[in-house]
Design a protein around this motif. Structure first.
Motif, PDB file in Angstrom:
ATOM      1  N   MET A   1      14.365  10.613   2.061  1.00 53.85           N
ATOM      2  CA  MET A   1      12.976  10.726   2.528  1.00 53.85           C
ATOM      3  C   MET A   1      12.796   9.885   3.780  1.00 53.85           C
ATOM      4  O   MET A   1      13.241   8.739   3.845  1.00 53.85           O
ATOM      5  N   ASN A   2      12.157  10.444   4.795  1.00 50.14           N
ATOM      6  CA  ASN A   2      11.784   9.676   5.970  1.00 50.14           C
ATOM      7  C   ASN A   2      10.428   9.028   5.700  1.00 50.14           C
ATOM      8  O   ASN A   2       9.393   9.684   5.733  1.00 50.14           O
ATOM      9  N   PHE A   3      10.447   7.737   5.390  1.00 54.20           N
ATOM     10  CA  PHE A   3       9.223   7.039   5.029  1.00 54.20           C
ATOM     11  C   PHE A   3       8.324   6.849   6.247  1.00 54.20           C
ATOM     12  O   PHE A   3       8.790   6.458   7.316  1.00 54.20           O
ATOM     13  N   ASP A   4       7.042   7.108   6.071  1.00 52.65           N
ATOM     14  CA  ASP A   4       6.054   6.810   7.110  1.00 52.65           C
ATOM     15  C   ASP A   4       5.466   5.440   6.770  1.00 52.65           C
ATOM     16  O   ASP A   4       4.399   5.336   6.164  1.00 52.65           O
ATOM     17  N   ILE A   5       6.205   4.399   7.144  1.00 53.06           N
ATOM     18  CA  ILE A   5       5.804   3.040   6.794  1.00 53.06           C
ATOM     19  C   ILE A   5       4.861   2.496   7.862  1.00 53.06           C
ATOM     20  O   ILE A   5       5.180   2.478   9.051  1.00 53.06           O
ATOM     21  N   LEU A   6       3.696   2.043   7.416  1.00 53.01           N
ATOM     22  CA  LEU A   6       2.664   1.551   8.320  1.00 53.01           C
ATOM     23  C   LEU A   6       2.775   0.049   8.555  1.00 53.01           C
ATOM     24  O   LEU A   6       2.338  -0.452   9.589  1.00 53.01           O
ATOM     25  N   TYR A   7       3.349  -0.664   7.572  1.00 51.01           N
ATOM     26  CA  TYR A   7       3.546  -2.114   7.699  1.00 51.01           C
ATOM     27  C   TYR A   7       4.606  -2.535   6.689  1.00 51.01           C
ATOM     28  O   TYR A   7       4.630  -2.021   5.565  1.00 51.01           O
ATOM     29  N   ILE A   8       5.463  -3.462   7.094  1.00 45.61           N
ATOM     30  CA  ILE A   8       6.466  -3.983   6.169  1.00 45.61           C
ATOM     31  C   ILE A   8       6.830  -5.412   6.553  1.00 45.61           C
ATOM     32  O   ILE A   8       6.938  -5.746   7.735  1.00 45.61           O
ATOM     33  N   ASP A   9       6.952  -6.273   5.552  1.00 48.70           N
ATOM     34  CA  ASP A   9       7.531  -7.604   5.719  1.00 48.70           C
ATOM     35  C   ASP A   9       8.191  -7.967   4.396  1.00 48.70           C
ATOM     36  O   ASP A   9       8.403  -7.097   3.545  1.00 48.70           O
ATOM     37  N   GLU A  10       8.526  -9.228   4.196  1.00 48.31           N
ATOM     38  CA  GLU A  10       9.231  -9.609   2.970  1.00 48.31           C
ATOM     39  C   GLU A  10       8.329  -9.641   1.742  1.00 48.31           C
ATOM     40  O   GLU A  10       8.807  -9.829   0.619  1.00 48.31           O
ATOM     41  N   HIS A  11       7.026  -9.422   1.932  1.00 46.03           N
ATOM     42  CA  HIS A  11       6.074  -9.494   0.828  1.00 46.03           C
ATOM     43  C   HIS A  11       5.431  -8.150   0.479  1.00 46.03           C
ATOM     44  O   HIS A  11       5.053  -7.926  -0.673  1.00 46.03           O
ATOM     45  N   LEU A  12       5.289  -7.271   1.467  1.00 43.34           N
ATOM     46  CA  LEU A  12       4.527  -6.037   1.277  1.00 43.34           C
ATOM     47  C   LEU A  12       5.201  -4.854   1.955  1.00 43.34           C
ATOM     48  O   LEU A  12       5.910  -5.014   2.951  1.00 43.34           O
ATOM     49  N   ALA A  39      14.402   2.441  -4.367  1.00 45.75           N
ATOM     50  CA  ALA A  39      15.811   2.780  -4.168  1.00 45.75           C
ATOM     51  C   ALA A  39      16.301   2.333  -2.797  1.00 45.75           C
ATOM     52  O   ALA A  39      17.471   1.978  -2.627  1.00 45.75           O
ATOM     53  N   GLU A  40      15.396   2.311  -1.841  1.00 49.28           N
ATOM     54  CA  GLU A  40      15.759   1.936  -0.470  1.00 49.28           C
ATOM     55  C   GLU A  40      15.635   0.434  -0.217  1.00 49.28           C
ATOM     56  O   GLU A  40      16.469  -0.163   0.458  1.00 49.28           O
ATOM     57  N   TYR A  41      14.594  -0.193  -0.789  1.00 53.85           N
ATOM     58  CA  TYR A  41      14.274  -1.574  -0.422  1.00 53.85           C
ATOM     59  C   TYR A  41      14.435  -2.585  -1.556  1.00 53.85           C
ATOM     60  O   TYR A  41      14.256  -3.779  -1.350  1.00 53.85           O
ATOM     61  N   GLY A  42      14.735  -2.132  -2.765  1.00 51.84           N
ATOM     62  CA  GLY A  42      14.937  -3.073  -3.865  1.00 51.84           C
ATOM     63  C   GLY A  42      13.647  -3.400  -4.599  1.00 51.84           C
ATOM     64  O   GLY A  42      12.805  -2.526  -4.816  1.00 51.84           O
ATOM     65  N   SER A  55      -3.359  12.038  -0.003  1.00 56.72           N
ATOM     66  CA  SER A  55      -2.453  11.404   0.955  1.00 56.72           C
ATOM     67  C   SER A  55      -3.068  10.100   1.453  1.00 56.72           C
ATOM     68  O   SER A  55      -4.240   9.815   1.217  1.00 56.72           O
ATOM     69  N   GLY A  56      -2.239   9.303   2.149  1.00 57.09           N
ATOM     70  CA  GLY A  56      -2.787   8.142   2.826  1.00 57.09           C
ATOM     71  C   GLY A  56      -2.208   6.806   2.407  1.00 57.09           C
ATOM     72  O   GLY A  56      -1.113   6.718   1.844  1.00 57.09           O
ATOM     73  N   ILE A  57      -2.974   5.765   2.670  1.00 53.93           N
ATOM     74  CA  ILE A  57      -2.502   4.382   2.604  1.00 53.93           C
ATOM     75  C   ILE A  57      -2.345   3.905   1.165  1.00 53.93           C
ATOM     76  O   ILE A  57      -3.286   3.966   0.368  1.00 53.93           O
ATOM     77  N   ILE A  58      -1.153   3.397   0.864  1.00 50.46           N
ATOM     78  CA  ILE A  58      -0.897   2.761  -0.423  1.00 50.46           C
ATOM     79  C   ILE A  58      -0.026   1.533  -0.180  1.00 50.46           C
ATOM     80  O   ILE A  58       0.865   1.550   0.673  1.00 50.46           O
ATOM     81  N   VAL A  59      -0.307   0.458  -0.924  1.00 45.57           N
ATOM     82  CA  VAL A  59       0.382  -0.823  -0.741  1.00 45.57           C
ATOM     83  C   VAL A  59       1.213  -1.144  -1.973  1.00 45.57           C
ATOM     84  O   VAL A  59       0.736  -1.024  -3.105  1.00 45.57           O
ATOM     85  N   TYR A  60       2.451  -1.569  -1.747  1.00 42.99           N
ATOM     86  CA  TYR A  60       3.320  -2.060  -2.815  1.00 42.99           C
ATOM     87  C   TYR A  60       3.715  -3.499  -2.492  1.00 42.99           C
ATOM     88  O   TYR A  60       3.878  -3.865  -1.325  1.00 42.99           O
ATOM     89  N   ALA A  61       3.880  -4.309  -3.545  1.00 46.12           N
ATOM     90  CA  ALA A  61       4.312  -5.698  -3.373  1.00 46.12           C
ATOM     91  C   ALA A  61       5.824  -5.791  -3.528  1.00 46.12           C
ATOM     92  O   ALA A  61       6.420  -5.084  -4.342  1.00 46.12           O
ATOM     93  N   ARG A  62       6.428  -6.706  -2.778  1.00 45.80           N
ATOM     94  CA  ARG A  62       7.876  -6.880  -2.834  1.00 45.80           C
ATOM     95  C   ARG A  62       8.288  -8.107  -3.645  1.00 45.80           C
ATOM     96  O   ARG A  62       9.481  -8.391  -3.769  1.00 45.80           O
ATOM     97  N   VAL A 191       0.288 -14.242   1.795  1.00 46.46           N
ATOM     98  CA  VAL A 191       0.945 -15.488   2.199  1.00 46.46           C
ATOM     99  C   VAL A 191       0.300 -16.092   3.445  1.00 46.46           C
ATOM    100  O   VAL A 191      -0.095 -17.257   3.455  1.00 46.46           O
ATOM    101  N   SER A 192       0.158 -15.302   4.490  1.00 48.07           N
ATOM    102  CA  SER A 192      -0.369 -15.826   5.750  1.00 48.07           C
ATOM    103  C   SER A 192      -1.884 -15.987   5.738  1.00 48.07           C
ATOM    104  O   SER A 192      -2.436 -16.752   6.531  1.00 48.07           O
ATOM    105  N   GLY A 193      -2.567 -15.239   4.844  1.00 46.68           N
ATOM    106  CA  GLY A 193      -4.021 -15.258   4.836  1.00 46.68           C
ATOM    107  C   GLY A 193      -4.633 -14.407   5.937  1.00 46.68           C
ATOM    108  O   GLY A 193      -5.852 -14.385   6.113  1.00 46.68           O
ATOM    109  N   GLU A 194      -3.786 -13.699   6.673  1.00 43.42           N
ATOM    110  CA  GLU A 194      -4.255 -12.850   7.762  1.00 43.42           C
ATOM    111  C   GLU A 194      -5.085 -11.690   7.227  1.00 43.42           C
ATOM    112  O   GLU A 194      -4.789 -11.129   6.173  1.00 43.42           O
ATOM    113  N   ALA A 195      -6.132 -11.340   7.968  1.00 45.21           N
ATOM    114  CA  ALA A 195      -6.932 -10.167   7.623  1.00 45.21           C
ATOM    115  C   ALA A 195      -6.162  -8.920   8.030  1.00 45.21           C
ATOM    116  O   ALA A 195      -5.899  -8.700   9.210  1.00 45.21           O
TER     117      ALA A 195
END
Length: 204
Positions: A1-12, A39-42, A55-62, A191-195
């Motif tokens: 699958m070609n993921f349409d990732i909108l944001y990624i870091d070590e937490h989200l 399967a791709e990111y652990g 469809s649309g925005i969904i958030v997962y925690a890492r 973690v960062s508290g960023e909006a």
């Protein structure tokens, strides 16, 4: 699958989920956005869900600390969610609010229904963006997050979402997919508290 990732870091990981794909594995259908990403990111944890047809925005925690932090924001209604949809017909007025309690329609699961005796509080605000040759384009602002909330609330307005095989009649099934998209999500980074202000426009 070609993921349409909108944001990624070590937490989200924030994904633009396509319509027709489960957010999490189902009882019988195990294929899901969660499973493919894991399967791709652990390590991955479920924070919230979108309907399979939405469809649309969904958030997962890492990791678990990120899970707890962001999940609490959802539970305490400290997030801001905006959906975009196209409804059947011409919606009268420019904006409004629907406050109708929702519960499971047990004989017809997974359908939900309005029940003023057994239902849980459910509130949706709406704003009309305009009309098209298909119907009325609206923004939807759910204060609560009940299953099928936006779909059944639009049905109660008399203008169900186009493509809704559960709550719309034949006239609304003119599209191959549900015209409902999670367009915007605001929350605080664990973690960062960023909006965080994630925006992803629909392709319909």
């Amino acid at each position: 699958m070609n993921f349409d990732i909108l944001y990624i870091d070590e937490h989200l990981i924030v994904l633009n989920k396509p319509a027709g794909l489960l957010s999490v594995p189902g009882r019988y259908n195990k294929d899901s956005a969660f499973g493919r990403l894991a399967a791709e990111y652990g390590e991955l944890h479920i924070i919230h869900r979108l309907d399979m047809d939405t469809s649309g925005i969904i958030v997962y925690a890492r990791n678990k600390p990120a899970l707890t932090h962001v999940q609490q924001q959802f539970e305490k209604q400290r997030t801001r969610k905006v959906y975009e949809a196209v409804l059947t017909g011409v919606l009268p007025g420019s904006h409004g609010c629907i406050n109708m309690p929702i519960c499971v329609d047990w004989p017809n699961r997974p359908l939900q229904k309005i029940s003023h005796t057994k239902g849980r509080y459910a509130l949706t605000r709406w704003q009309k963006l305009g009309t098209t040759d298909k119907g009325s384009r609206v923004e939807l602002y759910p204060k609560t997050g009940r299953s099928h909330q936006l779909r059944i609330h639009m049905q109660q307005l008399g203008h169900p979402i186009i493509g809704d095989v559960f709550y719309a009649g034949d006239a609304a099934r003119q599209e191959k997919r549900l015209l409902l998209h999670a367009r915007e999500l605001d929350f605080t980074h664990p973690v960062s508290g960023e909006a965080m202000a994630i925006v992803c426009r629909p392709d319909f």
